[in-house]
Scaffold this active site. Structure first.
Site, PDB file in Angstrom:
ATOM      1  N   CYS A 151      26.945  37.458  28.873  1.00 53.03           N
ATOM      2  CA  CYS A 151      25.945  36.826  29.737  1.00 53.03           C
ATOM      3  C   CYS A 151      24.789  37.798  29.946  1.00 53.03           C
ATOM      4  O   CYS A 151      25.007  38.983  30.170  1.00 53.03           O
ATOM      5  CB  CYS A 151      26.560  36.457  31.077  1.00 53.03           C
ATOM      6  SG  CYS A 151      25.406  35.614  32.179  1.00 53.03           S
TER       7      CYS A 151
ATOM      8  N   GLU B  55      37.157  33.171  27.012  1.00 53.38           N
ATOM      9  CA  GLU B  55      38.269  32.856  27.902  1.00 53.38           C
ATOM     10  C   GLU B  55      38.166  31.464  28.510  1.00 53.38           C
ATOM     11  O   GLU B  55      37.072  30.983  28.773  1.00 53.38           O
ATOM     12  CB  GLU B  55      38.264  33.804  29.104  1.00 53.38           C
ATOM     13  CG  GLU B  55      38.413  35.232  28.751  1.00 53.38           C
ATOM     14  CD  GLU B  55      38.219  36.108  29.978  1.00 53.38           C
ATOM     15  OE1 GLU B  55      38.002  37.297  29.792  1.00 53.38           O
ATOM     16  OE2 GLU B  55      38.277  35.591  31.106  1.00 53.38           O
TER      17      GLU B  55
ATOM     18  N   CYS C 163      36.433  36.031  35.912  1.00 48.40           N
ATOM     19  CA  CYS C 163      35.674  35.735  34.701  1.00 48.40           C
ATOM     20  C   CYS C 163      35.443  36.977  33.864  1.00 48.40           C
ATOM     21  O   CYS C 163      34.928  37.966  34.352  1.00 48.40           O
ATOM     22  CB  CYS C 163      34.295  35.191  35.054  1.00 48.40           C
ATOM     23  SG  CYS C 163      34.339  33.940  36.287  1.00 48.40           S
TER      24      CYS C 163
ATOM     25  N   CYS D 224      29.754  41.492  38.101  1.00 46.78           N
ATOM     26  CA  CYS D 224      30.461  40.555  37.214  1.00 46.78           C
ATOM     27  C   CYS D 224      30.851  41.193  35.890  1.00 46.78           C
ATOM     28  O   CYS D 224      30.025  41.822  35.220  1.00 46.78           O
ATOM     29  CB  CYS D 224      29.573  39.343  36.970  1.00 46.78           C
ATOM     30  SG  CYS D 224      30.239  38.178  35.776  1.00 46.78           S
TER      31      CYS D 224
ATOM     32  N   CYS E  97      24.538  40.144  36.524  1.00 44.67           N
ATOM     33  CA  CYS E  97      24.854  40.381  37.943  1.00 44.67           C
ATOM     34  C   CYS E  97      25.728  41.637  38.022  1.00 44.67           C
ATOM     35  O   CYS E  97      26.632  41.823  37.202  1.00 44.67           O
ATOM     36  CB  CYS E  97      25.584  39.187  38.522  1.00 44.67           C
ATOM     37  SG  CYS E  97      24.643  37.664  38.324  1.00 44.67           S
TER      38      CYS E  97
ATOM     39  N   CYS F 141      38.549  25.891  33.750  1.00 41.22           N
ATOM     40  CA  CYS F 141      37.300  26.640  33.836  1.00 41.22           C
ATOM     41  C   CYS F 141      36.885  27.035  32.417  1.00 41.22           C
ATOM     42  O   CYS F 141      37.622  27.726  31.720  1.00 41.22           O
ATOM     43  CB  CYS F 141      37.530  27.884  34.693  1.00 41.22           C
ATOM     44  SG  CYS F 141      36.098  28.948  34.831  1.00 41.22           S
TER      45      CYS F 141
HETATM   46  N1  SAH Z   1      26.929  32.156  35.429  1.00 41.16           N
HETATM   47  C1  SAH Z   1      27.287  31.144  36.350  1.00 41.16           C
HETATM   48  C2  SAH Z   1      28.679  30.592  36.117  1.00 41.16           C
HETATM   49  C3  SAH Z   1      29.750  31.570  35.736  1.00 41.16           C
HETATM   50  S1  SAH Z   1      30.208  32.711  36.990  1.00 41.16           S
HETATM   51  C4  SAH Z   1      27.145  31.655  37.776  1.00 41.16           C
HETATM   52  O1  SAH Z   1      26.925  32.835  37.965  1.00 41.16           O
HETATM   53  O2  SAH Z   1      27.204  30.821  38.673  1.00 41.16           O
HETATM   54  C5  SAH Z   1      31.078  31.663  38.120  1.00 41.16           C
HETATM   55  C6  SAH Z   1      31.235  32.235  39.507  1.00 41.16           C
HETATM   56  O3  SAH Z   1      32.142  33.343  39.507  1.00 41.16           O
HETATM   57  C7  SAH Z   1      29.927  32.745  40.078  1.00 41.16           C
HETATM   58  O4  SAH Z   1      29.744  32.315  41.399  1.00 41.16           O
HETATM   59  C8  SAH Z   1      30.132  34.233  39.987  1.00 41.16           C
HETATM   60  O5  SAH Z   1      29.299  34.910  40.862  1.00 41.16           O
HETATM   61  C9  SAH Z   1      31.605  34.384  40.272  1.00 41.16           C
HETATM   62  N2  SAH Z   1      32.155  35.679  39.888  1.00 41.16           N
HETATM   63  C10 SAH Z   1      31.746  36.512  38.910  1.00 41.16           C
HETATM   64  N3  SAH Z   1      32.498  37.624  38.886  1.00 41.16           N
HETATM   65  C11 SAH Z   1      33.409  37.519  39.887  1.00 41.16           C
HETATM   66  C12 SAH Z   1      34.459  38.347  40.369  1.00 41.16           C
HETATM   67  N4  SAH Z   1      34.720  39.504  39.807  1.00 41.16           N
HETATM   68  N5  SAH Z   1      35.178  37.906  41.420  1.00 41.16           N
HETATM   69  C13 SAH Z   1      34.925  36.702  41.975  1.00 41.16           C
HETATM   70  N6  SAH Z   1      33.969  35.870  41.558  1.00 41.16           N
HETATM   71  C14 SAH Z   1      33.208  36.264  40.517  1.00 41.16           C
HETATM   72 FE1  SF4 Z   2      26.377  35.782  34.260  1.00 38.96          FE
HETATM   73 FE2  SF4 Z   2      28.407  36.728  35.676  1.00 38.96          FE
HETATM   74 FE3  SF4 Z   2      26.002  36.543  36.793  1.00 38.96          FE
HETATM   75 FE4  SF4 Z   2      27.387  34.290  36.264  1.00 38.96          FE
HETATM   76  S1  SF4 Z   2      27.955  35.906  37.700  1.00 38.96           S
HETATM   77  S2  SF4 Z   2      25.220  34.705  35.825  1.00 38.96           S
HETATM   78  S3  SF4 Z   2      28.450  34.925  34.392  1.00 38.96           S
HETATM   79  S4  SF4 Z   2      26.555  37.867  35.059  1.00 38.96           S
END
Ligand code: SAH
Ligand code: SF4
Length: 356
Positions: A116, A96, A344, A123, A120, A109
């Site tokens: 990944c 995406e 994301c 996510c 987390c 973006c």
């Molecule tokens: N992996 C990297 C970059 C991609 S995620 C990271 O974690 O920083 C980019 C940002 O989007 C991160 O701060 C992540 O925590 C946030 N993010 C992930 N899922 C989300 C969601 N469902 N709602 C809002 N922000 C989210």
């Molecule tokens: Fe990976 Fe999502 Fe965690 Fe970013 S927030 S490191 S994309 S699992």
């Protein structure tokens, strides 16, 4: 083999590499600049359009490179003008890319990995394990595809900002991500200013040092999401490998080395990390560097498969006020395209579910 064959994408080469490649094959070095002008300024869609490049050189390009390897699968346009693109890679994987209209320009973006591995718990991307890293070219092409889309609309709009915040952990695909940055930043190419590029990491500590040492002038954002290790480990398992104190040390090094501000990202999860107490702890954690950091408070975009919910407006404002009162610069992030699965990985995971 997909529709694009197996030749490497020309978008994966820096201008110097292209010049080197050409001179090794008896072509003049200046051709690289001409070709880049066609690729990134005139945005040619086929090699044959490159009318001031000699035939022999064009034949070499045709023979050895693909002019693009990703294919638009689906596009969603939100009411606020946010556009989400779903692309199919040459091996069939889906990724995406999001175009956002900001007050300061057009921001894109980009995704850096298929899935990944950081995992987390809040996510959508982390729910799907990493399949593979993206090549630099596949990241550049995301930007090119968005720019093609803008070109076709005929309003002369240009992508001005890039955030590396799509699916994936950019510091787990470090070399390709850096190559991508060098290609899009080059003045003879898209010329996206380093200060208009932001890379976001979940806190892969050794790579923060490496990134600092590169002196790129690119912005760094760190996804902290919790002010203490217990809480952070409970939502981000990467914290067990790289706990908060190690991230703070790496950040200090980065700040000293680059003299650039760092963004701290903090997703607000209802009743998990959004209490005033956590805001106080966060302010305490950052107080010795408060002039050099600012906190981006992110309203959570709920993901169906997770137990988390978005914080209430009141909780968000109380968190914000507590940080402010303690002298921490912060903003509550403006949301984009909430009506189109803009978080994301959401669009991709929906598509995968449909396919299964
Ligand atoms: N992996 C990297 C970059 C991609 S995620 C990271 O974690 O920083 C980019 C940002 O989007 C991160 O701060 C992540 O925590 C946030 N993010 C992930 N899922 C989300 C969601 N469902 N709602 C809002 N922000 C989210
Ligand atoms: Fe990976 Fe999502 Fe965690 Fe970013 S927030 S490191 S994309 S699992």
């Amino acid at each position: 083999m997909g529709t694009f064959g197996e030749k490497p994408s020309i978008y994966g080469l820096t201008i110097d590499e292209l010049a080197g490649w050409l001179t090794e094959r008896g072509q003049k070095k200046f051709r690289a600049e001409q070709i880049w002008d066609w690729l990134y300024r005139k945005r040619a869609r086929s090699f044959s359009e490159m009318s001031n490049v000699n035939k022999e050189c064009l034949a070499l390009l045709e023979e050895n490179f693909a002019l693009g390897t990703i294919d638009l699968q689906l596009k969603q346009v939100a009411k606020d003008g946010t556009v989400k693109f779903l692309f199919r890679l040459r091996d069939g994987n889906l990724i995406e890319t999001v175009l956002m209209r900001q007050a300061y320009g057009l921001s894109v973006c980009v995704t850096t990995q298929v899935g990944c591995n950081i995992g987390c718990s809040f996510c959508a991307s982390g729910l799907l394990r990493k399949v593979r890293n993206l090549e630099a070219a596949e990241i550049v092409e995301q930007l090119m595809q968005v720019q093609f889309f803008l070109d076709e609309a005929g309003k002369g709009e240009r992508v001005s900002h890039v955030v590396v915040m799509g699916i994936g952990e950019p510091f787990d695909n470090f070399d390709n991500m850096i190559r991508f940055v060098k290609v899009i930043n080059h003045p003879k190419g898209l010329a996206i200013g380093a200060r208009h590029i932001t890379v976001s990491t979940s806190g892969i500590v050794p790579k923060i040092y490496e990134f600092a040492d590169l002196d790129l002038q690119v912005n760094l954002a760190i996804s902290l999401h919790a002010p203490n290790n217990e809480l952070r480990s409970s939502i981000m398992k990467i914290n067990r490998a790289y706990p908060i104190e190690k991230i703070m040390e790496a950040m200090d090094y980065y700040l000293k080395k680059t003299n650039r501000r760092v963004t701290i990202e903090y997703i607000l999860l209802k009743d998990v990390n959004d209490h005033v107490e956590e805001a106080r702890q966060l302010a305490e954690l950052l107080k010795d560097k408060r002039k050099l950091v600012y906190v981006n408070l992110i309203p959570y975009n709920p993901v169906l498969e997770t137990p988390y919910q978005r914080s209430t407006k009141e909780a968000m404002l109380a968190f914000y006020d507590t940080l402010k009162k303690n002298g921490i610069n912060c903003v509550i992030r403006k949301e984009h395209g909430t009506d189109i699965d803009a978080a994301c990985g959401q669009l991709r995971s929906k598509q995968l579910k449909k396919a299964n």
